[in-house]
Design a protein around this motif. Structure first.
Motif, PDB file in Angstrom:
ATOM      1  N   GLY A  92      20.055 -18.231 -16.659  1.00 16.31           N
ATOM      2  CA  GLY A  92      20.183 -16.786 -17.535  1.00 16.31           C
ATOM      3  C   GLY A  92      20.706 -17.112 -18.917  1.00 16.31           C
ATOM      4  N   SER A  93      21.709 -17.910 -19.252  1.00 16.84           N
ATOM      5  CA  SER A  93      22.270 -17.775 -20.572  1.00 16.84           C
ATOM      6  C   SER A  93      21.492 -18.453 -21.646  1.00 16.84           C
ATOM      7  CB  SER A  93      23.533 -18.429 -20.433  1.00 16.84           C
ATOM      8  OG  SER A  93      24.511 -17.881 -19.651  1.00 16.84           O
ATOM      9  N   ALA A  94      20.766 -19.773 -21.361  1.00 19.40           N
ATOM     10  CA  ALA A  94      19.932 -20.270 -22.262  1.00 19.40           C
ATOM     11  C   ALA A  94      18.841 -19.456 -22.366  1.00 19.40           C
ATOM     12  CB  ALA A  94      19.586 -21.621 -21.490  1.00 19.40           C
ATOM     13  N   LEU A  95      18.238 -18.751 -21.350  1.00 21.44           N
ATOM     14  CA  LEU A  95      16.860 -17.921 -21.665  1.00 21.44           C
ATOM     15  C   LEU A  95      17.358 -16.825 -22.669  1.00 21.44           C
ATOM     16  CD1 LEU A  95      14.160 -16.953 -21.226  1.00 21.44           C
ATOM     17  CD2 LEU A  95      14.735 -16.128 -18.971  1.00 21.44           C
ATOM     18  N   GLY A  96      18.574 -16.211 -22.520  1.00 23.61           N
ATOM     19  CA  GLY A  96      19.054 -15.274 -23.007  1.00 23.61           C
ATOM     20  C   GLY A  96      19.135 -15.396 -24.790  1.00 23.61           C
ATOM     21  N   ALA A  97      19.549 -16.824 -25.066  1.00 21.51           N
ATOM     22  CA  ALA A  97      19.701 -17.390 -26.165  1.00 21.51           C
ATOM     23  C   ALA A  97      18.413 -17.667 -26.881  1.00 21.51           C
ATOM     24  CB  ALA A  97      20.646 -18.507 -26.455  1.00 21.51           C
ATOM     25  N   VAL A  98      17.514 -18.124 -26.084  1.00 22.61           N
ATOM     26  CA  VAL A  98      16.085 -18.700 -26.561  1.00 22.61           C
ATOM     27  C   VAL A  98      15.091 -17.636 -26.837  1.00 22.61           C
ATOM     28  CG1 VAL A  98      14.136 -20.332 -26.076  1.00 22.61           C
ATOM     29  CG2 VAL A  98      16.540 -21.056 -25.758  1.00 22.61           C
ATOM     30  N   ALA A  99      14.622 -16.720 -25.827  1.00 25.42           N
ATOM     31  CA  ALA A  99      13.751 -15.933 -25.585  1.00 25.42           C
ATOM     32  C   ALA A  99      13.423 -15.088 -27.244  1.00 25.42           C
ATOM     33  CB  ALA A  99      13.912 -14.939 -24.507  1.00 25.42           C
ATOM     34  N   PRO A 100      14.727 -14.439 -27.786  1.00 25.91           N
ATOM     35  CA  PRO A 100      14.375 -13.633 -28.764  1.00 25.91           C
ATOM     36  C   PRO A 100      13.769 -14.375 -30.094  1.00 25.91           C
ATOM     37  CG  PRO A 100      16.571 -13.293 -28.048  1.00 25.91           C
ATOM     38  CD  PRO A 100      16.099 -14.409 -27.117  1.00 25.91           C
ATOM     39  N   ASP A 101      13.808 -15.714 -29.879  1.00 20.98           N
ATOM     40  CA  ASP A 101      13.440 -16.820 -31.007  1.00 20.98           C
ATOM     41  C   ASP A 101      11.934 -16.978 -30.935  1.00 20.98           C
ATOM     42  OD1 ASP A 101      15.881 -16.689 -31.902  1.00 20.98           O
ATOM     43  OD2 ASP A 101      16.508 -18.694 -31.230  1.00 20.98           O
ATOM     44  N   PHE A 102      11.337 -16.692 -29.662  1.00 17.72           N
ATOM     45  CA  PHE A 102       9.987 -16.954 -29.570  1.00 17.72           C
ATOM     46  C   PHE A 102       9.301 -15.806 -28.884  1.00 17.72           C
ATOM     47  CE2 PHE A 102      12.209 -20.895 -29.238  1.00 17.72           C
ATOM     48  CZ  PHE A 102      11.563 -21.700 -30.126  1.00 17.72           C
ATOM     49  N   PRO A 103       9.182 -14.571 -29.609  1.00 22.02           N
ATOM     50  CA  PRO A 103       8.544 -13.333 -29.130  1.00 22.02           C
ATOM     51  C   PRO A 103       7.272 -13.304 -28.679  1.00 22.02           C
ATOM     52  CG  PRO A 103       8.762 -13.380 -31.647  1.00 22.02           C
ATOM     53  CD  PRO A 103       9.439 -14.499 -31.227  1.00 22.02           C
ATOM     54  N   ASP A 104       6.413 -14.499 -29.158  1.00 23.83           N
ATOM     55  CA  ASP A 104       5.123 -14.767 -28.352  1.00 23.83           C
ATOM     56  C   ASP A 104       4.907 -15.630 -27.397  1.00 23.83           C
ATOM     57  OD1 ASP A 104       3.984 -13.081 -30.799  1.00 23.83           O
ATOM     58  OD2 ASP A 104       3.857 -14.644 -32.038  1.00 23.83           O
ATOM     59  N   THR A 105       6.091 -15.944 -27.131  1.00 26.05           N
ATOM     60  CA  THR A 105       6.179 -16.874 -25.620  1.00 26.05           C
ATOM     61  C   THR A 105       6.480 -15.906 -24.466  1.00 26.05           C
ATOM     62  OG1 THR A 105       6.528 -18.756 -26.899  1.00 26.05           O
ATOM     63  CG2 THR A 105       7.087 -18.824 -24.289  1.00 26.05           C
ATOM     64  N   GLN A 106       5.771 -16.062 -23.171  1.00 24.24           N
ATOM     65  CA  GLN A 106       6.310 -15.081 -22.226  1.00 24.24           C
ATOM     66  C   GLN A 106       7.108 -16.126 -21.295  1.00 24.24           C
ATOM     67  OE1 GLN A 106       5.282 -11.988 -22.626  1.00 24.24           O
ATOM     68  NE2 GLN A 106       3.723 -12.470 -23.970  1.00 24.24           N
ATOM     69  N   PHE A 107       8.174 -15.545 -20.838  1.00 25.68           N
ATOM     70  CA  PHE A 107       9.119 -16.221 -20.014  1.00 25.68           C
ATOM     71  C   PHE A 107       9.307 -15.615 -18.792  1.00 25.68           C
ATOM     72  CE2 PHE A 107      10.603 -16.945 -24.232  1.00 25.68           C
ATOM     73  CZ  PHE A 107      10.508 -18.404 -24.423  1.00 25.68           C
ATOM     74  N   ALA A 108       9.361 -16.334 -17.536  1.00 26.55           N
ATOM     75  CA  ALA A 108       9.598 -15.737 -16.154  1.00 26.55           C
ATOM     76  C   ALA A 108      10.882 -16.693 -15.538  1.00 26.55           C
ATOM     77  CB  ALA A 108       8.548 -15.934 -15.403  1.00 26.55           C
ATOM     78  N   ILE A 109      11.998 -15.825 -15.145  1.00 27.75           N
ATOM     79  CA  ILE A 109      13.082 -16.464 -14.707  1.00 27.75           C
ATOM     80  C   ILE A 109      13.115 -15.821 -13.064  1.00 27.75           C
ATOM     81  CG2 ILE A 109      14.671 -14.563 -15.457  1.00 27.75           C
ATOM     82  CD1 ILE A 109      16.622 -16.877 -15.723  1.00 27.75           C
ATOM     83  N   ILE A 110      13.343 -16.992 -12.171  1.00 24.36           N
ATOM     84  CA  ILE A 110      13.600 -16.596 -10.883  1.00 24.36           C
ATOM     85  C   ILE A 110      14.907 -16.745 -10.529  1.00 24.36           C
ATOM     86  CG2 ILE A 110      12.783 -17.382  -8.299  1.00 24.36           C
ATOM     87  CD1 ILE A 110      10.374 -18.558  -9.882  1.00 24.36           C
ATOM     88  N   ASP A 111      15.307 -15.428  -9.675  1.00 24.68           N
ATOM     89  CA  ASP A 111      16.733 -15.353  -9.335  1.00 24.68           C
ATOM     90  C   ASP A 111      17.872 -14.925 -10.165  1.00 24.68           C
ATOM     91  OD1 ASP A 111      16.222 -15.941  -6.463  1.00 24.68           O
ATOM     92  OD2 ASP A 111      17.187 -17.978  -6.448  1.00 24.68           O
ATOM     93  N   MET A 112      17.293 -14.372 -11.175  1.00 23.24           N
ATOM     94  CA  MET A 112      18.280 -13.901 -12.185  1.00 23.24           C
ATOM     95  C   MET A 112      17.484 -12.742 -13.020  1.00 23.24           C
ATOM     96  SD  MET A 112      21.246 -13.339 -13.975  1.00 23.24           S
ATOM     97  CE  MET A 112      22.142 -14.599 -13.326  1.00 23.24           C
ATOM     98  N   VAL A 113      18.346 -11.615 -13.345  1.00 24.46           N
ATOM     99  CA  VAL A 113      17.911 -10.839 -14.479  1.00 24.46           C
ATOM    100  C   VAL A 113      18.231 -10.897 -15.527  1.00 24.46           C
ATOM    101  CG1 VAL A 113      17.585  -8.168 -14.773  1.00 24.46           C
ATOM    102  CG2 VAL A 113      17.443  -9.198 -12.461  1.00 24.46           C
TER     103      VAL A 113
END
Length: 330
Positions: A92-113
């Motif tokens: 969760g924390s890592a994705l929250g930090a990284v995803a905004p920097d790569f707006p054209d990349t789609q991410f899916a996380i299992i077991d966390m919102v």
């Protein structure tokens, strides 16, 4: 030694960045590895199913420590993998930090919102599936005591335990459900020795059925239950085969479907959404096969299918521990 470490680190980075086809999907497994015979392995099976059906290729990575999370995620995104799937709430924390920097990349996380326009959060109604195996546990036990061994002491695992206790008490209202967690750090997912010790302690208190929701630790639970002559319940993947004739059933959590569907969607993955997988859409359930056929009677099958239908219809409401961090069945 320092030079060698630098060289190996560079080689590892190169392995991620070289040869990546445009928009190949990727999956990063949680601690415990992709062959944990449980949660991560279910995810791996979903990726492999996609590969076999499509002939496509994907990249995967098994974490060695929590410190690698953000760096690994950035490298996959920088290398053009899309979508990038992560298994486990700890991302969760890592994705929250990284995803905004790569707006054209789609991410899916299992077991966390995790909120974000390029993130798809996939969660499960584990409490519903756990209720069903609780019904089977209560019917399999001659007495009134059954038990649960969890991995890391977090609300998600209490969600399993609470659903299980509710299922047990649906059949036997006065039942005693012993609940123990293995630890409070990520190492709790990979401590089969401790899992076995907890199981023995529960057996000494009268437990006749033990449900393990503990990752690799659960392998010690299943082994000890078989050695001590009681039945166990597996989790996430169908673990019936691990101790044939001793595993009553497994609470299957279709992490494989979550990964498979994410890979199939590719760069068209619907993001900014939360996907909930429960009994109604076959996201959770219980397993029947040749390895537990003699343990589950027709009466038990009828009872658990009746409970399943009533949960789907809303006639049985299974309390979600994570909604208020309480369990009325305790």
């Amino acid at each position: 030694m320092s030079l060698m470490k630098t060289f190996l680190g560079a080689a590892a980075a190169l392995a991620v960045t070289s040869g990546a086809a445009l928009a190949d999907p990727a999956i990063i497994f949680d601690l415990g590895g992709k062959f944990d015979k449980s949660f991560n392995e279910a995810a791996f099976n979903g990726a492999e199913r996609w590969k076999e059906e499509t002939g496509g290729s994907y990249r995967d990575l098994e974490l060695q420590s929590d410190a690698q999370r953000e760096q690994a995620l950035r490298r996959f995104a920088e290398s053009g993998y899309n979508p990038v799937v992560m298994t486990g709430f700890s991302w969760g924390s890592a994705l929250g930090a990284v995803a905004p920097d790569f707006p054209d990349t789609q991410f899916a996380i299992i077991d966390m919102v995790v909120e974000g326009p390029n993130i798809r959060s996939i969660v499960f109604n584990e409490h519903e599936g756990s209720f069903l195996v609780g019904v089977l546990a209560a019917m399999a036990a001659e007495g009134d005591t059954v038990s649960f061994v969890g991995g890391m002491d977090i609300p998600l695992i209490s969600k399993f335990a609470c659903g299980y206790a509710q299922g047990v008490k649906y059949v036997k209202p006065d039942a005693n459900v012993i609940v123990n967690m293995t630890g409070t750090t990520p190492s709790a997912w990979n401590d089969p020795v401790k899992g076995g010790e907890l199981t023995k302690a529960q057996i000494s208190q009268g437990s006749e059925v033990v449900f393990a929701a503990a990752g690799g630790t659960g392998l010690g639970v299943l082994q000890t239950a078989a050695d001590e002559g009681i039945v166990s319940i597996g989790v996430d993947s169908n673990q019936n085969y691990l101790q044939p004739g001793s595993v009553l059933t497994s609470m299957v959590k279709r992490v494989d479907n979550a990964v498979y569907e994410s890979f199939m969607a590719g760069t068209e993955l619907e993001t900014g959404t939360i996907s909930v997988m429960g009994l109604e859409n076959e996201g959770v359930g219980y397993s029947l096969d040749e390895f537990n056929a003699e343990l589950v009677s027709d009466e038990m099958k009828a009872a658990v299918e009746d409970a399943k239908a009533k949960i789907i219809a809303g006639e049985i409401i299974v309390h979600d521990y994570m909604s208020d961090e309480s369990c009325p069945a305790y």
